[in-house]
Design a protein around this motif. Structure first.
Motif, PDB file in Angstrom:
ATOM      1  N   LEU A  98      18.019   7.842   7.152  1.00  0.00           N
ATOM      2  CA  LEU A  98      17.341   7.088   6.105  1.00  0.00           C
ATOM      3  C   LEU A  98      15.836   7.069   6.325  1.00  0.00           C
ATOM      4  O   LEU A  98      15.051   7.310   5.397  1.00  0.00           O
ATOM      5  CB  LEU A  98      17.880   5.654   6.060  1.00  0.00           C
ATOM      6  N   ARG A  99      15.418   6.821   7.562  1.00  0.00           N
ATOM      7  CA  ARG A  99      13.993   6.784   7.860  1.00  0.00           C
ATOM      8  C   ARG A  99      13.347   8.146   7.604  1.00  0.00           C
ATOM      9  O   ARG A  99      12.255   8.238   7.023  1.00  0.00           O
ATOM     10  CB  ARG A  99      13.773   6.380   9.312  1.00  0.00           C
ATOM     11  N   LEU A 129      13.106   8.878   3.790  1.00  0.00           N
ATOM     12  CA  LEU A 129      12.046   8.106   3.151  1.00  0.00           C
ATOM     13  C   LEU A 129      10.666   8.664   3.509  1.00  0.00           C
ATOM     14  O   LEU A 129       9.768   8.724   2.658  1.00  0.00           O
ATOM     15  CB  LEU A 129      12.146   6.632   3.567  1.00  0.00           C
ATOM     16  N   THR A 130      10.514   9.074   4.772  1.00  0.00           N
ATOM     17  CA  THR A 130       9.247   9.674   5.184  1.00  0.00           C
ATOM     18  C   THR A 130       9.012  10.987   4.454  1.00  0.00           C
ATOM     19  O   THR A 130       7.894  11.271   3.999  1.00  0.00           O
ATOM     20  CB  THR A 130       9.236   9.912   6.705  1.00  0.00           C
TER      21      THR A 130
END
Length: 407
Positions: A36-37, A40-41
Motif C-alpha cells: 500500500l505504501r 501510494l508513493t
C-alpha cells in the motif's frame, strides 16, 4: 570428523548468474514488501512527474511564436508604440536599403468572429498580398490557391489549424465584425496554408491590406495609407543589428520614427508582458518536484527505520556497509524510476487532451525532448536524494544496536 563446507550465499543453480541481477531482484522485491505504501508513493510520483511535464510544456508553448521566428526577418514598427501606425510609403524607402531583399506590410485587424468567446478568437492581419507569403517559407501554400487569393480583393488565406478548428473550406464566406475598423467585413476563403512542421503556428487569418485601405479611404480617409508594421526580409541574418540601425536612422526625426528589431525580439516583447505568469508556472512546476521529494524521502526513511534489524543482520553475515547503503539507494532510485516512467508516458496523451481542449490558447502544445529530459532528471535526483540520508544511517548502525531495534 570432516567439517562441512560453508553454504554458498545463493543456490548453486543460480551461482553463475551475475551478482547485479540478484541485487536488482532483491531491490525490486523490497519495494513491494509494503504494497500500500509503495503504490501510494508510485501514484504520487506519477502525478508529480505528469504535472511537472505539463507545466513545462505550457512554458514552451508560450514561447512557440518566438521559436518559429526567422533570423532573416526584421519587424519595423512605430518607435512610440505599436498602437501608432507607420506611413505606407516607408515600404519603398526600406526596400532600397542595402541588405534588404523584400518588404511587406502587415496590419492587425482585431475583428470578432461570431462572438467574443475565446474559442472564436483568432488573429487577423491585412497584408501585402503580392509578396507576404514569399517572406514566410514555413507556410506551405498551393500555387493555385495562392493565385486565387491574390486575384480576389476580398480573398483570405487561413491556416490549417484555424481551418480545422472552425471548419473553413475554400470558397466559404467569413463574416468578421470590425472593432478597430468598424463595420461588417466579408472575406472569401481562397486557400489554406499548411505548417512546415508541428512547431509552426497556423491559426492566423490573412487578407488583402489593399481591401482594408480602400475601405478606410471611403469611411475615414485619415486612417488610409497607414500600416501597423513592416515585415522585412534580409539577405544575411548576421547583419540584423546593422540593418536595423540603418532603417531607424533613415526615419530619425520624422513624424513617425521607427523601431526595428528581429522578429524573435518582437515576439518576445509580447511575452515579456506576461513574464510574471511564466515565472509563476516555472516555480510551481519545481514546487511539485519538491513536494514529491518530501513524500519519497519520508517513505524511504520509514522503510529504513523498519528494517534496521535486517541491515544489522546483513552486516553480521559479512556484507559491507556500502552494500547495505546501496540497497536503500537502489530501492529509492527504482521506485522513482518506475513512477517517473509512468508519469512521462502519461504526459503525451495528457498533453494531446489538453491541446484538444485549449487549442485556441496554445496552438502549438508539444512535449519537447527537453521536457522529457527534465522529467527524467527530476525523477533521478529525487530518487538519489531521498535515499542518501536513510542509507547513511543504515550503513553506520552498529550490529548490536540494529539487532536490538524493534521496527
Amino acid at each position: 570428523r570432516r567439517i562441512a563446507p560453508a553454504r554458498a550465499p545463493f543456490p548453486p543453480a543460480r551461482a553463475e548468474q551475475p551478482a547485479l541481477m540478484y541485487y536488482l531482484r532483491l531491490v525490486f522485491k523490497n519495494i513491494f514488501r509494503h504494497k500500500l505504501r509503495s503504490l501510494l508513493t508510485l501514484a504520487g510520483l506519477v502525478v508529480a512527474i505528469l504535472a511537472f511535464g505539463l507545466l513545462q510544456t505550457v512554458v514552451h508553448a508560450w514561447y512557440a511564436g518566438s521559436d518559429m521566428a526567422s533570423a532573416k526577418r526584421l519587424i519595423a514598427r512605430n518607435a512610440v508604440s505599436l498602437v501608432f501606425p507607420l506611413p505606407r510609403y516607408y515600404r519603398d524607402r526600406i526596400k532600397a536599403i542595402d541588405g534588404v531583399t523584400a518588404v511587406a506590410a502587415s496590419n492587425w485587424f482585431g475583428g470578432v468572429y461570431k462572438d467574443m468567446t475565446p474559442t472564436n478568437f483568432f488573429a487577423q492581419f491585412g497584408v501585402d498580398h503580392e509578396n507576404f507569403f514569399d517572406l514566410y517559407p514555413e507556410f506551405g501554400t498551393n500555387p493555385e490557391e495562392l493565385l486565387a487569393f491574390k486575384k480576389d480583393r476580398r480573398g483570405a488565406m487561413v491556416g490549417r489549424l484555424l481551418a480545422d478548428q472552425h471548419g473553413f473550406k475554400v470558397g466559404d464566406v467569413v463574416l468578421v465584425k470590425g472593432t478597430i475598423y468598424p463595420g461588417n467585413w466579408e472575406f472569401t476563403v481562397r486557400g489554406v496554408y499548411e505548417p512546415r512542421d508541428d512547431t509552426t503556428i497556423t491559426r492566423q487569418f490573412y487578407f488583402h491590406w489593399d481591401y482594408l485601405n480602400e475601405e478606410m479611404r471611403l469611411r475615414t480617409p485619415r486612417r488610409a495609407e497607414q500600416v501597423g508594421v513592416f515585415v522585412i526580409q534580409i539577405a544575411d541574418g548576421s547583419r540584423a543589428a546593422e540593418i536595423s540601425q540603418v532603417i531607424d536612422q533613415e526615419f530619425r526625426n520624422s513624424l513617425a520614427e521607427t523601431l526595428t528589431e528581429t522578429e524573435k525580439a518582437f515576439q518576445l516583447s509580447f511575452i515579456a508582458q506576461t513574464e510574471t505568469i511564466i515565472a509563476a508556472i516555472r516555480i510551481v512546476s519545481f514546487v511539485v518536484i519538491l513536494i514529491i521529494f518530501a513524500v519519497v524521502a519520508n517513505t524511504m526513511a520509514m522503510t529504513a527505520r523498519e528494517r534496521l534489524a535486517e541491515y544489522a543482520t546483513l552486516k553480521a553475515l559479512g556484507f559491507a556497509p556500502a552494500f547495505v547503503a546501496a540497497l536503500i539507494v537502489g530501492e529509492s532510485l527504482m521506485i522513482t524510476a518506475l513512477g517517473g516512467s509512468l508519469g512521462i508516458l502519461a504526459t503525451f496523451p495528457a498533453a494531446a487532451g489538453f491541446k484538444a481542449t485549449m487549442g485556441s490558447m496554445f496552438p502549438v502544445f508539444k512535449v519537447t525532448p527537453e521536457t522529457v529530459a527534465l522529467q527524467v532528471a527530476a525523477a533521478l535526483v529525487v530518487g538519489l536524494l531521498a535515499g542518501i540520508l536513510p542509507s547513511l544511517r543504515a550503513a553506520r548502525v552498529k550490529i548490536v544496536d540494529g539487532l536490538r531495534h524493534i521496527g
